[in-house]
Scaffold this motif. Structure first.
Motif, PDB file in Angstrom:
ATOM      1  N   THR A 633       0.856  -1.176   0.000  1.00  0.00           N
ATOM      2  CA  THR A 633       0.000   0.000   0.000  1.00  0.00           C
ATOM      3  C   THR A 633       0.897   1.232   0.000  1.00  0.00           C
ATOM      4  N   ALA A 634       0.544   2.226  -0.813  1.00  0.00           N
ATOM      5  CA  ALA A 634       1.458   3.360  -0.952  1.00  0.00           C
ATOM      6  C   ALA A 634       0.688   4.661  -1.156  1.00  0.00           C
ATOM      7  N   PHE A 635       1.381   5.751  -0.881  1.00  0.00           N
ATOM      8  CA  PHE A 635       0.856   7.091  -1.134  1.00  0.00           C
ATOM      9  C   PHE A 635       1.855   7.830  -2.005  1.00  0.00           C
ATOM     10  N   HIS A 636       1.327   8.569  -2.991  1.00  0.00           N
ATOM     11  CA  HIS A 636       2.185   9.342  -3.885  1.00  0.00           C
ATOM     12  C   HIS A 636       1.545  10.710  -4.073  1.00  0.00           C
ATOM     13  N   GLY A 637       2.315  11.766  -3.903  1.00  0.00           N
ATOM     14  CA  GLY A 637       1.756  13.109  -4.018  1.00  0.00           C
ATOM     15  C   GLY A 637       2.793  14.118  -4.433  1.00  0.00           C
ATOM     16  N   GLY A 638       2.337  15.354  -4.644  1.00  0.00           N
ATOM     17  CA  GLY A 638       3.247  16.421  -5.033  1.00  0.00           C
ATOM     18  C   GLY A 638       2.504  17.560  -5.693  1.00  0.00           C
ATOM     19  N   PHE A 639       3.263  18.407  -6.391  1.00  0.00           N
ATOM     20  CA  PHE A 639       2.651  19.564  -7.044  1.00  0.00           C
ATOM     21  C   PHE A 639       3.560  20.070  -8.159  1.00  0.00           C
ATOM     22  N   GLU A 640       2.952  20.875  -9.053  1.00  0.00           N
ATOM     23  CA  GLU A 640       3.681  21.659 -10.045  1.00  0.00           C
ATOM     24  C   GLU A 640       3.227  23.115  -9.915  1.00  0.00           C
ATOM     25  N   PHE A 641       4.185  24.003 -10.091  1.00  0.00           N
ATOM     26  CA  PHE A 641       3.901  25.433 -10.051  1.00  0.00           C
ATOM     27  C   PHE A 641       4.516  26.079 -11.280  1.00  0.00           C
ATOM     28  N   LEU A 642       3.733  26.910 -11.973  1.00  0.00           N
ATOM     29  CA  LEU A 642       4.216  27.584 -13.173  1.00  0.00           C
ATOM     30  C   LEU A 642       3.827  29.051 -13.129  1.00  0.00           C
ATOM     31  N   TYR A 643       4.817  29.903 -13.358  1.00  0.00           N
ATOM     32  CA  TYR A 643       4.558  31.341 -13.516  1.00  0.00           C
ATOM     33  C   TYR A 643       5.242  31.756 -14.813  1.00  0.00           C
ATOM     34  N   ASP A 644       4.437  32.039 -15.808  1.00  0.00           N
ATOM     35  CA  ASP A 644       4.926  32.369 -17.147  1.00  0.00           C
ATOM     36  C   ASP A 644       4.480  33.800 -17.443  1.00  0.00           C
ATOM     37  N   PHE A 645       5.426  34.706 -17.698  1.00  0.00           N
ATOM     38  CA  PHE A 645       5.045  36.104 -17.861  1.00  0.00           C
ATOM     39  C   PHE A 645       6.029  36.842 -18.780  1.00  0.00           C
ATOM     40  N   HIS A 646       5.590  38.001 -19.240  1.00  0.00           N
ATOM     41  CA  HIS A 646       6.407  38.885 -20.054  1.00  0.00           C
ATOM     42  C   HIS A 646       6.648  40.171 -19.264  1.00  0.00           C
ATOM     43  N   ILE A 647       7.910  40.404 -18.872  1.00  0.00           N
ATOM     44  CA  ILE A 647       8.256  41.638 -18.159  1.00  0.00           C
ATOM     45  C   ILE A 647       7.972  42.831 -19.072  1.00  0.00           C
ATOM     46  N   VAL A 648       8.465  42.731 -20.299  1.00  0.00           N
ATOM     47  CA  VAL A 648       8.065  43.594 -21.412  1.00  0.00           C
ATOM     48  C   VAL A 648       7.717  42.643 -22.546  1.00  0.00           C
ATOM     49  N   GLU A 649       7.053  43.128 -23.568  1.00  0.00           N
ATOM     50  CA  GLU A 649       6.538  42.218 -24.587  1.00  0.00           C
ATOM     51  C   GLU A 649       7.598  41.292 -25.189  1.00  0.00           C
ATOM     52  N   PRO A 650       8.820  41.754 -25.496  1.00  0.00           N
ATOM     53  CA  PRO A 650       9.791  40.840 -26.111  1.00  0.00           C
ATOM     54  C   PRO A 650      10.443  39.866 -25.130  1.00  0.00           C
ATOM     55  N   LEU A 651      10.358  40.138 -23.816  1.00  0.00           N
ATOM     56  CA  LEU A 651      11.081  39.326 -22.824  1.00  0.00           C
ATOM     57  C   LEU A 651      10.135  38.354 -22.147  1.00  0.00           C
ATOM     58  N   HIS A 652      10.323  37.082 -22.463  1.00  0.00           N
ATOM     59  CA  HIS A 652       9.488  36.012 -21.931  1.00  0.00           C
ATOM     60  C   HIS A 652      10.231  35.326 -20.786  1.00  0.00           C
ATOM     61  N   THR A 653       9.545  35.186 -19.654  1.00  0.00           N
ATOM     62  CA  THR A 653      10.143  34.557 -18.472  1.00  0.00           C
ATOM     63  C   THR A 653       9.222  33.458 -17.971  1.00  0.00           C
ATOM     64  N   SER A 654       9.824  32.343 -17.574  1.00  0.00           N
ATOM     65  CA  SER A 654       9.042  31.221 -17.060  1.00  0.00           C
ATOM     66  C   SER A 654       9.732  30.633 -15.837  1.00  0.00           C
ATOM     67  N   ILE A 655       8.959  30.472 -14.750  1.00  0.00           N
ATOM     68  CA  ILE A 655       9.446  29.828 -13.531  1.00  0.00           C
ATOM     69  C   ILE A 655       8.638  28.557 -13.320  1.00  0.00           C
ATOM     70  N   ASN A 656       9.323  27.443 -13.182  1.00  0.00           N
ATOM     71  CA  ASN A 656       8.680  26.136 -13.113  1.00  0.00           C
ATOM     72  C   ASN A 656       9.261  25.374 -11.926  1.00  0.00           C
ATOM     73  N   ASP A 682      13.434  29.944 -17.230  1.00  0.00           N
ATOM     74  CA  ASP A 682      13.688  30.180 -18.651  1.00  0.00           C
ATOM     75  C   ASP A 682      13.517  31.666 -18.949  1.00  0.00           C
ATOM     76  N   LEU A 683      14.530  32.255 -19.547  1.00  0.00           N
ATOM     77  CA  LEU A 683      14.500  33.645 -19.981  1.00  0.00           C
ATOM     78  C   LEU A 683      14.714  33.680 -21.486  1.00  0.00           C
ATOM     79  N   GLU A 684      13.806  34.317 -22.204  1.00  0.00           N
ATOM     80  CA  GLU A 684      13.925  34.374 -23.655  1.00  0.00           C
ATOM     81  C   GLU A 684      13.583  35.769 -24.147  1.00  0.00           C
ATOM     82  N   TYR A 685      14.479  36.327 -24.943  1.00  0.00           N
ATOM     83  CA  TYR A 685      14.253  37.645 -25.537  1.00  0.00           C
ATOM     84  C   TYR A 685      14.014  37.472 -27.036  1.00  0.00           C
ATOM     85  N   GLU A 686      12.894  37.990 -27.505  1.00  0.00           N
ATOM     86  CA  GLU A 686      12.503  37.840 -28.907  1.00  0.00           C
ATOM     87  C   GLU A 686      12.645  39.180 -29.623  1.00  0.00           C
ATOM     88  N   TRP A 687      13.514  39.208 -30.631  1.00  0.00           N
ATOM     89  CA  TRP A 687      13.748  40.425 -31.409  1.00  0.00           C
ATOM     90  C   TRP A 687      13.151  40.224 -32.797  1.00  0.00           C
TER      91      TRP A 687
END
Length: 794
Positions: A633-656, A682-687
């Motif tokens: 008999t066993a128990f398994h648990g946990g979670f995922e957290f994601l915050y995906d945002f653009h500081i300014v439009e070209p700069l994409h940031t993701s925290i996972n 993840d930090l990504e700048y789109e030009w």
């Protein structure tokens, strides 16, 4: 099976004739502030057809017959919308209003067989990645490309391949399906990956949590649902070349594909070839069984290999639906690191002057598949039928076993033949209520050969029946529920090993495996809801159960599993593994961010797993530590957290952030093989450079922190923490008209950090993961044409 496929094809081609195209849907594609969206795309999911909006936002779609259809409406920089519609009048009006969004994952639509539509209306947790998303990761294989998804890890198998891990669980708890057909190989093993060509993949959906209601057995942790060889857009011709290379294992990859659709008749083909050498680690030695062994020039010897795959598909689509026939072959040859067959001598680890050669021991995997996917429309309802034949052959070879009666030195051969049929009938009652009724059946037969023994010959049959209901009380609240009943039969043959006298007569006979006949019956259920108080918030709750039958290895194995560096022993008394899981998801998003938190908890009635015993294999077997299959008999648990945002439009940031744990409730001990907590940034700048030949440049940097794993089972090694840094640049270069080549280059493990992946098979023998690795990928559109339309196929 081939007769059935031929009959269905003939029936669809010659009996399901459409009517003249007299049904028209027209309207506008606008932003939420009523601005026309020139080029807005409207696609009809079932037919593989579509159109685009003009400068005034106007569109017009023609249908051959009335019916119930799913439309996908999309425009760059806006959330993709999924809309059900009933076509019943000769001319109908419908306008679409799209919400702006700079968050890329809001542009995806779920395509799973029972879960059509946008993600907000599904109670299950589903993540979607398309071909462009996968290409950006620079992954060495499909599974590695998916590890950017919260909750997804991998069992690394050197350079060649990997196995998916969902929420810390893998192998027979993670079901992989391609075009709604369960992929069947020797998936219980950790020494080979998916027998799939990633260059054919168009979209991947990762369903987290038990999905037995939809997919049947082995979907306890989740499902990787792969959509490949999708129907090309009507009256188009495309050809593409993909090239790639990596420095660490001298990887060279080439792939080409062609696809076309002329008036509803379509087809395509893909060929891929991959070659790689022994991979290199940042360390020059490793510890195995209290001995220190050298890694000359940092090479992990005999981990080189080669892959070759090819596939072709043909089909037809019109007002009655569509049908597609696909033939595919995947071949892979891999070397085994010398200590996979016992403690190595230092001589075995000395370089032989060629990092690319595949020495002994080694394995060869060949996987062939013939599949038929059909979608037949009946006015408001439709029927999906998927059928396939798969043959998976896996052979291990050893030079010292070469003899007159064994010219290739076959150590162990496993030959698996599988037949699968699934049918789903979608019933549309009204605007608020839909139902799906389905059946599935599968039979597979495995035969073994060679000098060594691991599992005996077996035959296995499974069948299930289910129903699923979805009730949309309002646009804010969607409820769903379902029931499923299944049965399984497993017949394992007795395996004998005779000992001969000098005159050829049998002196004695040892029983390697006793005959086992088992029958299993089980039922599953699911209940869930999705609540959207407004467009920007979403609350999900899902209660579901899953199951899997003990597989043949778990019931009867008694031998060395060389590729996994261990001796495995089965247990014929094992019972069905069942779990009940509750999932929550809270999500909030606006135009420039998405915040998502997904906790879950799962209770296992008979958790079935490999337990390291601390004892070692019998002398002469060179099998290392004995691992036994057991249940608790066993128990398994946990979670995922994601915050995906653009500081300014070209700069994409993701925290996972993701974290999981498992407990053997009976003994109050941690479960083995659970990956540690992980934090990814993840930090990504789109030009973007409009009307330039070099139209877009993306710069990305990806730090990764993995915590130590100290919650381990008895005799399981702990793993220290580590930090990795990856970086990449991607560029789009205009070729002609709207065609663009995409070049991606970057580096993984930039700091050349030595580290152990807790669930990697090399962790057991003390070998660290690959070191610094520069990579480059190039995607070149060769042809992209709009074909002249003749009278549509009727």
């Amino acid at each position: 099976m081939l007769r059935i496929l031929s009959f269905i094809l003939m029936f669809l081609f010659f009996n399901l004739k459409g009517q003249e195209a007299t049904y028209i849907l027209e309207g506008l594609v606008l932003s939420e502030d009523l601005v026309p969206l020139l080029g807005g795309s409207i696609e009809v999911h079932e037919l593989g057809t579509g159109t685009t909006a003009d400068k005034d936002g106007k569109y017009s779609l023609e249908f051959d017959r009335p019916g119930h259809y799913h439309l996908h409406i999309s425009f760059i920089g806006f959330e993709t919308q999924s809309q059900e519609i009933i076509i019943e009048n000769s001319r109908q009006q419908m306008n679409f209003y799209l919400h702006p969004s700079s968050i890329e994952i809001k542009e995806h639509v779920v395509e799973s067989s029972l879960l059509k539509g946008d993600q907000e209306h599904q109670s299950m947790t589903i993540d979607v990645r398309n071909r462009a998303d996968l290409a950006k990761t620079g992954g060495n294989n499909l599974v590695e490309s998916l590890t950017s998804i919260p909750g997804v890890d991998m069992i690394n198998i050197g350079t060649a391949a990997a196995k998916p891990v969902i929420r810390g669980l893998s192998q027979n708890r993670v079901l992989v399906a391609e075009n709604d057909i369960k992929q069947e190989g020797q998936q219980w093993g950790s020494d080979h990956g998916l027998e799939l060509d990633q260059n054919r993949v168009d979209q991947v959906e990762v369903i987290k949590g038990p999905a037995a209601l939809i997919y049947g057995a082995e979907a306890l942790a989740g499902v990787v649902n792969i959509s490949s060889d999708q129907i090309p857009k009507k009256n188009t011709l495309k050809a593409e070349l993909n090239l790639g290379g990596q420095s660490n294992a001298q990887v060279l990859v080439g792939s080409g594909n062609l696809e076309w659709n002329k008036n509803g008749l379509f087809g395509g083909a893909t060929y891929s070839n991959k070659r790689f050498s022994d991979f290199q680690t940042p360390t020059d030695s490793f510890e195995w069984g209290s001995y220190i062994f050298p890694l000359v020039d940092n090479n992990v010897k005999n981990t080189a290999g080669a892959e070759e795959s090819y596939a072709a598909f043909v089909g037809a689509g019109a007002g009655w639906g569509n049908v597609k026939l696909t033939l595919s072959h995947f071949g892979q040859d891999l070397g085994f690191f010398p200590s996979s067959h016992g403690r190595p001598d230092e001589d075995q680890l000395l370089p032989d002057g060629d990092r690319r050669n595949i020495d002994d021991p080694n394995q060869s995997i060949q996987h062939q598949k013939v599949s038929l996917n059909s979608n037949i429309l009946f006015e408001r309802n439709w029927l999906e039928i998927d059928a396939a034949v798969q043959k998976n052959v896996r052979n291990e070879f050893e030079r010292f076993l070469i003899k007159e009666d064994n010219p290739k030195g076959l150590a162990l051969g496993l030959d698996l033949l599988t037949y699968t049929v699934n049918a789903h009938y979608h019933q549309h009652y009204n605007d608020n209520l839909d139902a799906v009724f389905g059946i599935s059946a599968q039979t597979k037969e495995n035969t073994y050969s060679g000098v060594e023994f691991l599992i005996s010959n077996f035959r296995r049959s499974e069948a299930g029946i289910y129903s699923f209901m979805e009730y949309r009380k309002s646009d804010k609240l969607t409820l769903n529920a379902g029931l499923r009943a299944d049965m399984g039969i497993i017949n394992i043959e007795e395996a004998l090993k005779p000992t001969y006298n000098s005159d050829g007569t049998i002196q004695s006979t040892d029983i390697l495996s006793k005959a086992i006949d088992r029958k299993f019956f089980t039922g599953t259920a699911a209940l869930g809801w999705s609540f959207r108080p407004d467009h920007y918030r979403n609350f999900k709750w899902n209660l579901s159960s899953g199951y899997r039958y003990p597989n043949e290895v778990e019931l009867s194995a008694d031998g060395v599993h060389h590729g996994s560096f261990r001796y495995e022993r089965g247990n014929s008394a094992l019972d069905i593994e069942r779990n009940v899981q509750i999932d929550f998801q809270w999500q909030k998003h606006k135009n420039d961010f998405i915040l998502q938190f997904t906790p879950f908890a799962s209770y296992y009635f008979n958790y079935l797993y490999l337990r390291p015993t601390g004892s070692f294999a019998p002398e002469g077997t060179s099998g290392g530590q004995i691992y036994e299959y057991t249940q608790n008999t066993a128990f398994h648990g946990g979670f995922e957290f994601l915050y995906d945002f653009h500081i300014v439009e070209p700069l994409h940031t993701s925290i996972n952030l993701q974290s999981y744990f498992g407990v053997n409730i009976d003994e109050q001990r941690p479960l083995p093989f659970i990956p540690p907590a992980k934090l990814m940034l993840d930090l990504e700048y789109e030009w973007v450079r409009e009307k330039k030949k070099l139209s877009e440049i993306d710069f990305g940097i990806s730090p990764r922190y993995v915590a130590p794993q100290i919650l381990t089972e008895r005799n399981e090694l702990e793993t220290p923490q580590y930090f990795l840094l990856n970086a990449q640049v991607s560029m789009k270069i205009a070729m002609w008209k709207t065609n663009e080549s995409i070049i991606t280059f970057g580096v993984k493990n930039l700091l050349n950090t030595p580290y152990f992946d807790h669930i990697s098979r090399f962790r057991i023998i003390g070998i660290t993961e690959p070191g610094r690795n520069f990579f480059i990928n190039l995607s070149i559109p060769i042809v992209s044409l709009k074909l002249r339309s003749n009278e549509a196929l009727k």
